[in-house]
Design an enzyme around this catalytic site. Structure first.
Site, mmCIF file in Angstrom:
data_model
loop_
_atom_site.group_PDB
_atom_site.id
_atom_site.type_symbol
_atom_site.label_atom_id
_atom_site.label_comp_id
_atom_site.label_asym_id
_atom_site.label_seq_id
_atom_site.Cartn_x
_atom_site.Cartn_y
_atom_site.Cartn_z
ATOM 1 N N LYS A 1 6.214 -1.408 -5.675
ATOM 2 C CA LYS A 1 4.930 -0.785 -6.011
ATOM 3 C C LYS A 1 4.739 -0.610 -7.511
ATOM 4 O O LYS A 1 3.627 -0.770 -8.020
ATOM 5 C CB LYS A 1 4.817 0.577 -5.320
ATOM 6 N N ARG B 1 1.728 -10.366 3.906
ATOM 7 C CA ARG B 1 1.962 -10.855 5.271
ATOM 8 C C ARG B 1 0.622 -10.962 5.976
ATOM 9 O O ARG B 1 -0.402 -10.483 5.477
ATOM 10 C CB ARG B 1 2.847 -9.858 6.032
#
Lengths: 473, 216, 749
Positions: free
Chosen positions: A119, A315
């Site tokens: 992150k 994804r």
């Protein structure tokens, strides 16, 4: 077509495995599936058999070694991770693509997964090209005085922005999954909160770095669906989604595409321009990192219409279907993002540009789950005896529960996520979509019981109730 | 009152259990030089530090791993048709006839004698941390339980919920669950022995120790 | 004396001879036996060929003596081992009774002792000058075999026995009286219970390396580490039929024959090893590891050899006198005494020399003892450094030493005061400024932030990302290039999944991500990932391991190790930096002959410690792994225990910070000396450390050792080490240790 001599091993189960298997079949690609002893009854096993794919019983879906071993045995040339399990595991992707018998990982290249999986790194990448992120630090802070300085200016910053109750978040930079995060309500209490988090981080992660960010309240959770081929240079977006209806544990329950509906709802800001801005920013970041498969850019948007990029999910997501549902490719409906993912994953060029993509209507996706919304969404375990609904042209339901297909009872396995089905409803505008959604939920039959004689609990009522507050703050 | 004699006679009538040895995971199997009728050993040594007889070797990703006999006994079947073949997880590799040892007979009888606290649901179970440490350090019999005590953690579907003990107070005489293994609803988790029962249990143990003859 | 009794003694002597030679010289023994039988028969039947039985017996005794003299000349090393182990061998109790004039046991009584195998006594020696009598007080410390008494445990001392010895050494130091130690041990009892076999021996060695009273050691049976625990002495005497060795011949044979588990070495192999180890008094005298050999009667001293006790008394007095005189101020008187003392015929009971020392003499004594040990075994390794270089190096080092000293005196003291003053005044000024600018501390309601503050909160900051390595290591193991999986040894208990080798060895630093088990890594991992990149500079590469005893097969093994590792000895010494802090590191590499320590390794370690002292740098012993002392070097190896401990003690006393980090498996001699004596010992997770491995413990004590007996966490729980480190955090931990244990200057405390 290049894809024809491939065999794709599906390293997943349930609904996503079914959809991947079907997509492969449609593309003329061979499939191999894995299942565990407990999961032998799952729909994906049945579908794989129907489609003539090879099937292997493995000890666990979580064991990468099992997947590699089966892949070699099946002669697989590519592995599709689905979502969950290995989908965002860069080590798995690295292993698939660098081992002695190399295969294709159907997902972004492992470096992209690694870089966007972190992150802090994502935030820095975003900031480096001017994509808005949550105000605050973009690197771990180790010094108490510096931390306090950042926190104070963040507090003042919020006051200046007109936030009446400024909040500052102190996060362990090495943490994740909600661990080691505390809010600061009173800036004079900052030091004690900081020390608590720092000591926790030191104990838990052996790294005392903390992040200090603005705590944003009352936001909507939006996503931008991106796809790009292996060149990494021509990303195309498939619109936005709004995923703000969530369970107590911040798990998504209803997703709507597009992300806002300015035609029927009044916002305090220019929603059209905002959606445009977050898709542009997402595409810019995709180009910057050379993103080379499907992915989702997660944003939060405040009531005032300020967007902040939160993270990138490298994804295919559960809710990909709802974006596909409203998308038109050169005017044609029936877009299948999973199929697109497999196609570009195996190395085919994308074959279209942003101009070829258009959108029509509103899609709503419901996640139907056996759980008890009145008790903190506790999963319900037992046997499903009846599961059916009224078929409609505007409705598609994806499920691995065999009861829906054959009427056989099905014991919910305790090992996995408790999703039973995904239902996607389409309408020409928000009110029609909402109306159809409710009609679907009303027609749904979902019954069962467990050994304690307790009848099946589901979130259907919760979904219906929340259908009225879609796309609002 | 527990009828130890009848129970013992019942067990004596069929003094063994058949154990199916399965492939723990996928891989290519090669069997050791054993044939049906051969005797094998389970883990031995004072600390069970010596592994059991190797029945087969399972090679996955260039990592050969032994498949060992879990208990001592006599091999009944070997699936030698799989020699050199890829097998799926759970494939039957061998069948072992294990003759019950004294301790196992005691364990079977104890399940009749002790108060069994069953698993409320199919899940993985752990002791709560402070009890876990106690069990690890001084063994489960050092733990006294009473009604309503927070004893276990039930882990299921990524959620953990505390489990409170119900039943008579006493010491935990036996633990029936293993780390990271699912327990089906209704299966016993622990066996508790109350103070009054202690003499009965001790007599039972003594009787088995004197009466039960172990086969090799 | 009664004829019967004297004849009986001959029978005893014959049995003794039979025991010692174990089958050899059967002819001689049979002959003696026949003569003795004849004598007995004749005596019983009353017809002694018309002669006096006393004369007959005298003749027989003559024959025995002659035979013993002949046999003594042919004693093999293995037979000497059997002599010292024989229950009839003199023991410490005999010495206390016969060598000293008076004594009181203070370490316990018989079996009522914390460890009956270690005897401590206060003893006196009375000397006369003219009519005046002088009682000289001594602390006697030694292992007691007690002629085979069961509870003495064969002189194998438990850790607490050695701790008791150390305690009374300190008592002797307080009382300023000399210590006589008697080494009668086959080796230490290798258990890890607190204070721990290895750690306690290390502690004893460290104590003796700086003990300021004269110490004289007498070695009869000097079995490795157990012997060293009381043998670091100013004068070391050895009984002529004793042995002093790195390992028992049986142990050497087991290692040599690569016997594992059930296999037993043949007697021939054991005897061969005994000969190869060069463990006799004469050998050790020639190496310089003992100062003098005390001649024993033929076939070894037994309690009835009263003459021998007189000799021993003279020798021990002489040795103590010498130790004392050598540190007395030089004077004509001293020269005279030295000359007189040297003569063997002087009865030392009739001269008197005070044994308590002045403060300056005590200092000198310690320095002398330390230098003596540092000088030992220099010739037992190959040193290819040109002589000129050595001189230049020592010059440079002495300059560095002077300049460092100057720097510390001038710089640190004044600099510190200046910066203190500066820090304080700056903070005061800041505080004043704040008060002036902001006289009423009230919060503005709508703050106007500067644009750059807003920019700081919302745009990219500067950050040196090299701060976080995130699994990107400077050294990657070659095992990370293999496409295979590895099973964690804890898989059964912790449910760890197989790890892919490139992940495990490349990214995870050899640590199982599920249970934290540390797989052994190459030493390069620590060298490259703990120290600052590019800061490692090796020195003394020219010192090489050798085969000083010409031990069969060792040269080939060394050659193989050299080729395999591209190293010249198991010890690599280098200078390195950690976050800019310079330090000296001595590393024992497990891949080179198991990281065993011989003369070359000891030499490099000693020089590294000396260099660290001269440069005023912290000193780290990084033990990638060590199996112990290199047995094939015999006493050349074992002498490294006291020698390196002396080096460490000198370094620490000079103000140095000495740290030890164990990485994989560390056992035996080195742990029981120069490693175990560090006040700051740390071990990587999953490492094992201790005195002897489970196999040796089983063999020597019969105890079954549970798995993980030697694990780092057990060692920590027993108080042997100060902490267990995760390999991935070794750099941060080491830096933390430097900051907290090293103090402001990382050197002077």
């Amino acid at each position: 077509m290049e894809t024809q001599n491939h065999i794709v091993l599906i390293a997943n189960r349930g609904e996503i495995a079914v959809r991947i298997a079907r997509a492969c079949h449609a593309l003329g690609v061979g499939v191999a599936c894995v299942y565990t002893a407990e999961d032998a009854e799952s729909g994906h096993v049945r579908v794989a058999q129907e489609l003539g794919g090879s099937l292997y019983r493995v000890s666990s879906y979580h064991d990468a070694n099992e997947i590699m071993s089966v892949a070699d045995q099946a002669g697989a040339t590519a592995i599709h991770p689905g979502y969950g399990f290995f989908a965002e595991d860069f080590r798995f992707a690295r292993r698939v693509t660098t081992r002695d018998r190399k295969m294709i990982f159907i997902g972004p290249s492992w470096r992209v997964i690694r870089d966007l999986g972190d992150k802090i790194n994502t935030k820095r990448l975003a900031r480096s090209i001017g994509v808005p992120t949550v105000p605050g630090s973009d690197r771990p802070i180790y010094d108490e005085q510096e931390a306090e300085k950042v926190a104070r200016s963040l507090y003042d910053f919020q006051l200046q922005e007109g936030v009446s109750q400024p909040l500052v978040l102190v996060k362990a930079s090495a943490g994740g999954g909600g661990m080691g995060i505390e809010e600061v309500y009173d800036i004079d209490q900052f030091r004690s909160v900081y020390r608590r988090v720092r000591n926790y981080a030191l104990r838990q992660f052996k790294d005392e770095g903390v992040l200090i960010e603005q705590r944003i309240c009352g936001f909507n959770h939006l996503e931008v669906q991106i796809i790009c081929d292996r060149t990494g240079k021509n990303p195309v977006h498939f619109g936005t989604r709004n995923c703000s209806i969530q369970s107590v544990g911040l798990q998504k329950r209803i997703e709507v595409a597009p992300g806002f509906d300015p035609s029927s709802i009044d916002y305090d800001f220019d929603a059209e321009a905002l959606l445009k801005s977050i898709t542009e920013h997402s595409l810019a970041l995709a180009r910057e990192v050379g993103y080379d498969n499907v992915g989702t850019w997660e944003w939060i948007v405040t009531r005032e219409g300020r967007p902040f990029l939160m993270e990138v999910n490298t994804r295919i997501q559960v809710e990909n279907g709802v974006s596909a549902r409203i998308s038109r490719l050169r005017g044609e409906s029936g877009v299948d993002l999973i199929s697109e993912q497999i196609r570009v994953g195996l190395g085919e060029p994308l074959g279209y540009t942003q101009d070829d993509v258009s959108f029509e209507g509103v899609g709503i996706e419901y996640r139907i789950i056996a759980e008890d919304p009145s008790h903190r969404f506790t999963p319900w375990v037992g046997r499903i005896e009846r599961f059916s609904w009224k078929e409609e042209p505007w409705l598609s339901v994806y499920t691995h529960v065999p009861t829906a297909m054959t009427g056989e009872p099905y014991d919910i396995p305790t090992e996995f996520d408790p999703n039973l089905a995904l239902a996607i409803v389409w309408g020409k505008d928000l009110s029609q979509a909402t109306q159809r959604g409710k009609a679907f939920l009303d027609s749904l039959v979902l019954e069962g019981s467990n050994r304690d004689g307790e009848s099946l609990k589901s979130n259907v009522a919760f979904l219906r109730k929340n259908s009225d507050r879609l796309l609002r703050f | 009152m527990l009828d130890i004699s009848t129970l013992l006679e019942e067990i004596k009538a069929s003094p063994y259990e058949e154990i199916v040895i399965r492939a723990p995971h996928t891989g290519i199997v090669t069997f050791s030089d054993l044939k049906p009728g051969d005797r094998v050993q389970g883990k031995t040594g004072r600390w069970k530090e010596i592994p059991g007889t190797r029945i087969a070797t399972l090679t996955r990703e260039r990592n050969p791993k032994p498949v060992e006999a879990p208990l001592k006994g006599e091999l009944r079947e070997i699936s030698s048709e799989f020699e050199g073949q890829f097998v799926e997880a759970g494939t039957q590799l061998a069948v072992l006839r294990h003759f019950l040892s004294r301790d196992e007979v005691i364990d079977i009888l104890l399940r009749h004698a002790l108060h069994l606290f069953p698993a409320p649901e199919r899940a993985k179970y752990y002791f709560v941390p402070q009890i876990d440490t106690k069990v690890k350090v001084s063994g489960c019999q050092s733990v006294t339980v009473q009604q309503g005590m927070e004893l276990l953690i039930m882990s299921r579907m990524k959620r953990e919920t505390p489990v409170y003990y119900t039943g008579p107070g006493g010491i935990i005489y036996a633990v029936y669950f293993k780390h990271n293994e699912n327990v089906d609803a209704g299966r016993p988790l622990i066996g508790v022995c109350s103070k009054e029962q202690l003499p009965v249990v001790e007599e039972l143990v003594l009787r088995v120790r004197t009466e039960w003859k172990e086969v090799f | 004396m009664d004829i019967e009794k004297r004849a009986q003694q001959l029978t005893e002597r014959l049995r003794y001879i039979r025991d010692i030679f174990a089958g050899r010289h059967a002819g001689v023994i049979a002959q003696l036996n026949a003569r003795l039988d004849d004598f007995f028969q004749n005596l019983a039947e009353g017809h002694l060929a018309g002669s006096d039985p006393i004369i007959e017996l005298g003749l027989l005794e003559e024959q025995f003596l002659a035979a013993e003299r002949r046999l003594d000349a042919e004693l093999t090393p293995m037979e000497k081992v059997r002599i010292v182990r024989h229950p009839q061998r003199i023991c410490l109790r005999d010495i206390l009774e016969n060598v000293y004039d008076n004594f009181t046991e203070i370490g316990g009584q018989e079996e009522h002792s914390i460890d009956p195998s270690m005897v401590i006594a206060r003893a006196t020696i009375t000397r006369r000058r003219g009519k005046k009598k002088y009682n000289q007080l001594i602390m006697v410390i030694g292992q007691e075999k007690g002629h085979g008494e069961e509870f003495r445990n064969g002189g194998s001392v438990k850790p607490w026995g050695n701790a008791k010895a150390r305690h009374f050494m300190q008592v002797a130091e307080t009382e300023n009286i000399p210590i006589h130690t008697y080494v009668f041990t086959p080796g230490s009892y290798p258990i890890e219970d607190y204070p721990g076999a290895a750690q306690q021996i290390a502690s004893n060695l460290y104590e003796m390396a700086g003990l300021s009273v004269p110490i004289v050691a007498v070695i009869s049976e000097g079995g490795s580490g157990g012997a060293e625990a009381i043998a670091l002495a100013d004068r070391r005497l050895m009984l002529s039929h004793g042995y002093y060795s790195v390992i028992s011949p049986e142990g050497a044979a087991a290692i040599q024959g690569r016997l594992k588990g059930q296999g037993r070495a043949t007697p021939e192999l054991i005897a061969h090893c005994a000969a190869q180890l060069r463990m006799t008094a004469a050998d050790n005298l020639s190496f310089g590891y003992v100062d003098r050999v005390v001649q024993e009667p033929y076939l070894g001293a037994r309690p009835q050899h009263y003459d021998f006790f007189r000799t021993l008394r003279q020798e021990i007095i002489r040795a103590t006198d010498e130790a004392v005189i050598s540190v007395r101020p030089f004077s004509p008187l001293r020269r005279l005494t030295l000359r007189r003392w040297g003569r063997e015929d002087v009865n030392l009971d009739e001269v008197y020399l005070r044994w308590n020392l002045s403060d300056s003499a005590r200092e000198k004594l310690v320095a002398k003892r330390q230098k003596k040990f540092l000088r030992l075994s220099r010739g037992a390794c190959i040193d290819r450094r040109p002589a000129l270089n050595l001189v230049r190096k020592s010059l440079r080092e002495s300059w560095e030493s002077t300049s460092a000293k100057l720097k510390y005196v001038l710089y640190t003291k004044h600099q510190q005061r200046l910066t203190n003053f500066f820090d304080e005044s700056v903070s005061l000024a800041l505080w004043l400024k704040e008060r002036l600018l902001n006289p009423f501390s009230s919060k503005p309601l709508r703050p106007r932030l500067k644009p750059e503050t807003v920019r700081e909160l919302t745009t990219l900051s500067d950050w040196d990302e090299s701060e976080s390595r995130k699994g990107r290591w400077a050294y990657v193991s070659p095992r990370a290039r293999e496409d295979r999986t590895v099973t964690c040894p804890n898989a059964a208990t912790h449910g760890c999944m197989d790890l892919w080798a490139p992940d495990l060895y490349g990214e995870f630093a050899g640590v199982c991500t599920s249970c934290g088990h540390h797989f052994p890594m190459e030493y390069q991992w620590v060298v490259n990932n703990v120290f600052d990149p590019g800061s490692v500079r090796e020195f003394n590469t020219e010192v090489e391991s050798d085969n000083p005893l010409g031990f069969e097969g060792l040269s080939e093994l060394l050659e193989k190790a050299r080729q395999k590792t591209h190293l010249k000895s198991a010890c690599v010494t280098f200078e390195a930096k950690l976050e800019g802090t310079k330090m000296i590191v001595a590393m024992l590499v497990a891949n080179f002959r198991g990281g065993s320590v011989g003369a070359a390794e000891g030499q490099k370690f000693v020089e590294a410690a000396a260099l660290a002292e001269k440069k005023h740098y912290p000193f780290l012993a990084y033990v990638h792994g060590t199996a112990g002392i290199r047995i094939q070097e015999g006493t050349h190896g074992v002498i490294q225990m006291p020698r390196c401990t002396v080096a460490v003690r000198r370094y620490i006393e000079a103000g140095g910070l000495y740290m030890v980090l164990y990485d994989t498996n560390s056992y035996a001699g080195p742990v029981a000396s120069f490693l175990g004596c560090s006040p700051y010992q740390y071990a990587m997770r999953s490492s094992n450390l201790g005195f002897a491995g489970p196999g040796v413990i089983k063999e020597t004590t019969g105890l079954e050792i549970p798995p993980h007996y030697h694990s780092a966490y057990k060692a920590l729980a027993r108080g042997h080490i100060q902490g267990v480190w995760d390999r991935r955090e070794a750099r941060a931990n080491l830096q933390q240790l430097l900051l907290t244990a090293g103090g402001r200057n990382l050197y002077y405390r």
